[in-house]
Write an enzyme that holds these catalytic residues in place. Structure first.
Site, PDB file in Angstrom:
ATOM      1  N   PHE A  35      29.911  47.993  29.547  1.00  0.00           N
ATOM      2  CA  PHE A  35      30.021  47.657  30.972  1.00  0.00           C
ATOM      3  C   PHE A  35      31.143  46.655  31.182  1.00  0.00           C
ATOM      4  O   PHE A  35      31.262  45.682  30.435  1.00  0.00           O
ATOM      5  CB  PHE A  35      28.701  47.077  31.489  1.00  0.00           C
ATOM      6  CG  PHE A  35      27.584  48.069  31.549  1.00  0.00           C
ATOM      7  CD1 PHE A  35      27.426  48.886  32.664  1.00  0.00           C
ATOM      8  CD2 PHE A  35      26.700  48.211  30.494  1.00  0.00           C
ATOM      9  CE1 PHE A  35      26.389  49.814  32.722  1.00  0.00           C
ATOM     10  CE2 PHE A  35      25.662  49.140  30.543  1.00  0.00           C
ATOM     11  CZ  PHE A  35      25.506  49.944  31.659  1.00  0.00           C
ATOM     12  N   GLU A  36      31.917  46.837  32.234  1.00  0.00           N
ATOM     13  CA  GLU A  36      33.109  46.003  32.427  1.00  0.00           C
ATOM     14  C   GLU A  36      32.796  44.516  32.606  1.00  0.00           C
ATOM     15  O   GLU A  36      33.633  43.665  32.319  1.00  0.00           O
ATOM     16  CB  GLU A  36      33.947  46.494  33.606  1.00  0.00           C
ATOM     17  CG  GLU A  36      33.271  46.350  34.949  1.00  0.00           C
ATOM     18  CD  GLU A  36      34.187  46.766  36.112  1.00  0.00           C
ATOM     19  OE1 GLU A  36      35.095  46.004  36.438  1.00  0.00           O
ATOM     20  OE2 GLU A  36      33.967  47.852  36.687  1.00  0.00           O
ATOM     21  N   ALA A  37      31.593  44.188  33.081  1.00  0.00           N
ATOM     22  CA  ALA A  37      31.284  42.777  33.304  1.00  0.00           C
ATOM     23  C   ALA A  37      30.877  42.051  32.026  1.00  0.00           C
ATOM     24  O   ALA A  37      30.746  40.834  32.024  1.00  0.00           O
ATOM     25  CB  ALA A  37      30.197  42.629  34.363  1.00  0.00           C
ATOM     26  N   ASN A  69      40.249  44.651  38.621  1.00  0.00           N
ATOM     27  CA  ASN A  69      39.352  43.587  38.151  1.00  0.00           C
ATOM     28  C   ASN A  69      39.922  42.861  36.936  1.00  0.00           C
ATOM     29  O   ASN A  69      39.890  41.629  36.868  1.00  0.00           O
ATOM     30  CB  ASN A  69      37.977  44.177  37.783  1.00  0.00           C
ATOM     31  CG  ASN A  69      37.108  44.390  39.002  1.00  0.00           C
ATOM     32  OD1 ASN A  69      37.428  43.930  40.092  1.00  0.00           O
ATOM     33  ND2 ASN A  69      36.004  45.107  38.833  1.00  0.00           N
TER      34      ASN A  69
END
Lengths: 338, 257, 257, 338
Positions: C51-53, D139
């Site tokens: 997951f990118e976070a 991002n």
């Protein structure tokens, strides 16, 4: 478009660097995403992953959290022609130079034992030309070289090295930064062939935890093409998954996991055991001569069958318990070199 | 004159008095750490000690002998990484740095790499370590070293760490407003001329004369018209040093060199 | 033909079958996550979900609705930061990426920023988010989107995320050997011609014809001589999807769009 | 020296950037190294540190770990003309746009509520020109902007954005990398005026711990000129010193510490409480019109004296306990927007 200016370039060779596209290909083809048991002996890890002429880097800092069981195994297997990152590499580098395994060094802080004085073996070999210093760097420069690699980048900018001979003997470049118009150093990435990192605990796949400061191992584990983890203990993967924020090195970076309690001896393992200053003093005294150096390796490396025998030889459980007490501030250290 | 205290103790006490309270300082082991600890105990209780390997503001249970050992983050407010502390320094968070040196030149540039030729050195020293970083990134640097004609030289065998370079430190790209602040030797304290950026006597230690400075320096050193003197170590200072280093491990070593 | 399964379910099942075992995949919530979970359950048990976070390889207790919520690192092998996972992707550690899109062009470039003019948009969409990063850095990207003439366009209103650009992806500086791999719509699966890097029909979903492709595409799309067909969702696949998303939260939503 | 090539430059304005030398001066003169009690109310923190026209950035990710008590306080104090980093900023940004506080955005992921759909208020205001999108980013680009700032650098290189309109509408540059000879994007640093970060716990000086993923707060806390920490709980400094490796934000980065349990509501606080989807649905429904938006703020911001009253209004302890059960996977979530 305005031309950018390349202002200066270090004259040192670009060692350990590769095009990030080539590193990506290496990662694609050689770093498995599969969770498989990677536990093996130090002997197996070294013979499998460390070859003559490779570029190696050791984790920790100075005499702190160093994978000495792998260092001794490199000596035992008589690996030759290694280049090593001198990233405040002290005892590990000195032992490998003394043994004739490391022949080239990228110097950050090397050839010294901090307060204990200069390294007799390394000084001798560098001064007589047996060991070649390829380049000069600072500690921050070397760790940012690993960080650039960890980020998959060709370089990281930094505001160090400018104006010095350290820069001249490095492979960094200085550009006129297009944002500020000021000179800025570009530190090239460094992708060692193998990193050897000692940790507090890991699971059989290589998910690893480190207690206390990370120094630069968070980056180094990603920068290297192969990673050998040695761990004070192997823990179940459930424990990793219970506290995933404690994972410093995830399994897919790791190629070998070697369980070796006290694996950092005679170096310090934070919270577990202190420097064995008596042993370090013995080493420093013996390595003042080539004969003494041979004696040291004969006794502590060739003369033992494995690291367990080595631990007995350096004082066994009594010594190790004493080092534990010193580390945990329950007993005063001794400084035989003072 | 060295009956009650050693030269190293004198230097450490002078260094400790230079530090300011509520500031941060990058320290290595040995004299710098003792100076910081002494300062924290007597003069600057809110001094923040930062170690290059990642420990920030520890409560030292004893004097560490390596900047990476666990006492450097014992009771610390943060145990982090070299990248983190070096980045803090690069962003301006570290006020003072301490450096040692084998050689220094009139601009406060220092050498810790080689004596002799780099290719085939007479003495191979450890290299920069964190020195180039500290010398580049901290606001004010303090050099602690022994002074003699072979060490205070017009031209270094190797320029490891920047002082004022040739007076062009900022144009070279190093952070604005930074540079060497004081040099402390067994003879006295030196500062740098605001315009020329060359070394200048700031004060002599008790018992020393201007002639001692000149006899132990191989370049023209600026001497002010009026000479100031440092205070020798006080009993209180010496007692605190004894407490931190009862066996003289850190200072004894330095004396032998 | 949509009695037993929705178009979204069909797309998810086809996506799940494309993934390879022992590979890593960057997922967003919704269809990509369902496809990854379905694949992990039935076809690729060793698929590593990233997951990118910052969550890596969690044991999902239920389907997260945000890529940053705590279930994304529930029982994970690492709970880290965006810098860490994006750096991993930049260094070549992430094999697959999933992207959604409002518009796609013949080279697989996509738009998730605006419909209409950027300065004064008809519809303002969220922008790149992680899409440009995923599209730039993963080895193979899979686009999941609805197909119609306003979405399959010769020129995007805004090129948010790179596909093959104009066929010059690598010369632009993007990592070598990367790019869009498959586009999955309600009509079929598309790949990219090796030489021209233009979109090409790979397979039709059950019940669709080549004319449906052409009627829903505003550019010339390559059609192979021999047409292949995908398998519709199996009962087993549908059951697993039901298990993961019993209330149709993730798929129901997509259907309404 | 070979000339370096500057290949391309985004046309977007360089917002939030300053010369790293100027940031160093700011740090020298404004960031105290002194450990002093920085606890204060949200009201005080906002009135002291957030001024009209500033550039702000909020921690966490999307609807996860967001300092909503500060966001509401900004609305209450009617701060105007803010620029905000849209770094997957979702509910926080949308609320501030709806209230008229944020007028300019650097877009990464913004104006959407992930699976819940687009933001009615943000869409309306961006599409009618009331809110201006200054630049476009990804991002990773935005968080690397903070990382560059955290490292005291003017930029960080990255292998993203090339060839896209996202690049064109950014303020990044593309150079021909002097090491690889290939095009490389340079992402300019971003130094927000204020960062607002919600954490699990902090001491009165601002030493802060976060459980679970850090997203980009490790970097953001160093990038910003001022940092407001809100914490679920204040803990004694001894607890910080017991586990210094758990410190994510050290005190000298922090300017204000606000204790506010449930301070992230209606957003998720990892391990403590889940999204309040009912409240978010109410918000999304009301903000479909300007009247509804006014009603929402009248009820939940202007109509309450403080965050405690707000918590009572949204369902009190019973609701919060329910959100805790959902977060801890003891109860099924509800999705009223499904």
């Amino acid at each position: 478009m305005k031309p950018l200016e390349l202002l200066d370039g270090g004259e040192g060779p670009l060692v350990g660097w590769c095009d990030p596209d080539d590193f990506r290909d290496w990662v694609k083809n050689n770093k498995s995403r599969d969770m498989v048991d990677k536990t093996m002996s130090a002997e197996e890890a070294v013979s499998k992953f460390i070859k003559d002429g490779m570029y190696i880097a050791s984790g920790g800092f100075g005499h702190v959290r160093v994978s000495m069981n792998i260092i001794y195994e490199i000596v035992k297997q008589d690996i030759k022609g290694l280049t090593m990152a001198g990233k405040t590499s002290v005892h590990d580098l000195d032992v490998l130079i003394a043994a004739g395994s490391v022949e080239k060094v990228e110097a950050g802080y090397s050839f010294g034992h901090e307060l204990r004085g200069l390294s007799p073996a390394s000084r001798r070999k560098v001064e007589n030309g047996e060991v070649k210093v390829l380049t000069e760097w600072s500690n921050a420069a070397l760790q940012w070289r690993f960080k650039a690699a960890a980020m998959g980048l060709p370089f990281l900018p930094a505001r160090i090295l400018m104006g010095t001979d350290t820069f001249k003997k490095s492979s960094a470049k200085i550009i006129k930064d297009p944002f500020t118009g000021k000179p800025l150093t570009l530190i090239p990435a460094c992708f060692p062939d193998v990193a050897i990192i000692h940790v507090h605990r890991a699971d059989i796949y290589g998910n690893a935890q480190i207690d206390g400061i990370l120094v630069e191992d968070f980056e180094l584990a990603r920068a290297a093409k192969r990673v050998i983890i040695t761990a004070e203990e192997i823990i179940p993967t459930d424990k990793i998954r219970d506290e995933p924020w404690r994972t410093v090195i995830p399994y897919f970076l790791v190629d070998a996991v070697v369980e070796q309690p006290y694996g950092s001896h005679p170096c310090n393992m934070p919270l577990l055991y202190y420097f064995d200053e008596e042993h370090i003093a013995e080493y420093l005294a013996l390595t003042k001569t080539e004969e003494g150096t041979k004696e040291y390796f004969k006794k502590y490396v060739y003369g033992v069958n494995d690291f367990w025998e080595y631990l007995d030889l350096v004082g066994g459980i009594e010594k190790l318990e004493k080092l534990k007490k010193i580390e945990q501030v329950r007993e005063k250290p001794v400084y035989p070199w003072g | 004159m060295l009956l009650q205290y050693s030269e190293a103790e004198y230097m450490v006490c002078v260094a400790a008095r230079i530090l300011e309270d509520r500031k941060s300082v990058f320290v290595g082991t040995g004299m710098p750490l003792l100076a910081a600890c002494l300062a924290q105990k007597l003069y600057t209780p809110n001094l923040v000690i930062v170690f290059e390997a990642g420990g920030i503001a520890p409560i030292l249970p004893r004097i560490p002998i390596s900047v990476g050992e666990s006492t450097t983050f014992y009771g610390a407010i943060m145990a982090t990484s070299m990248d983190y502390v070096m980045s803090l320094a690069q962003a301006g968070y570290v006020d003072y740095g301490f450096l040692g040196a084998a050689q220094i030149d009139p601009y406060g540039n220092i050498n810790t790499t080689v004596i002799g030729d780099w290719e085939r050195p007479k003495v191979r020293l450890p290299g920069s370590g964190g020195a180039n970083d500290v010398g580049s990134l901290c606001w004010k640097n303090i050099v602690l070293m022994r002074q003699d004609k072979r060490r205070f030289v017009p031209k270094l065998d190797f320029l490891t760490t920047p002082g004022y370079l040739c007076g062009n430190r900022e144009e070279a790209g190093l952070p604005a407003g930074t540079g060497p602040y004081r040099v402390i030797t067994q003879i006295g304290v030196y500062e740098f001329d605001e315009n020329t950026k060359r070394m200048k006597l700031a004060a002599l230690h008790e018992g020393y004369k201007v002639e001692d400075v000149e006899a132990n320096t191989s370049f023209d050193i600026l001497i002010p018209d009026e000479i100031e003197y440092t205070e020798p170590p006080t009993d209180e200072e010496l007692e605190v040093l004894k407490e931190f280093d009862p066996d003289g491990i850190l200072l004894g070593k330095k004396n032998k060199k």
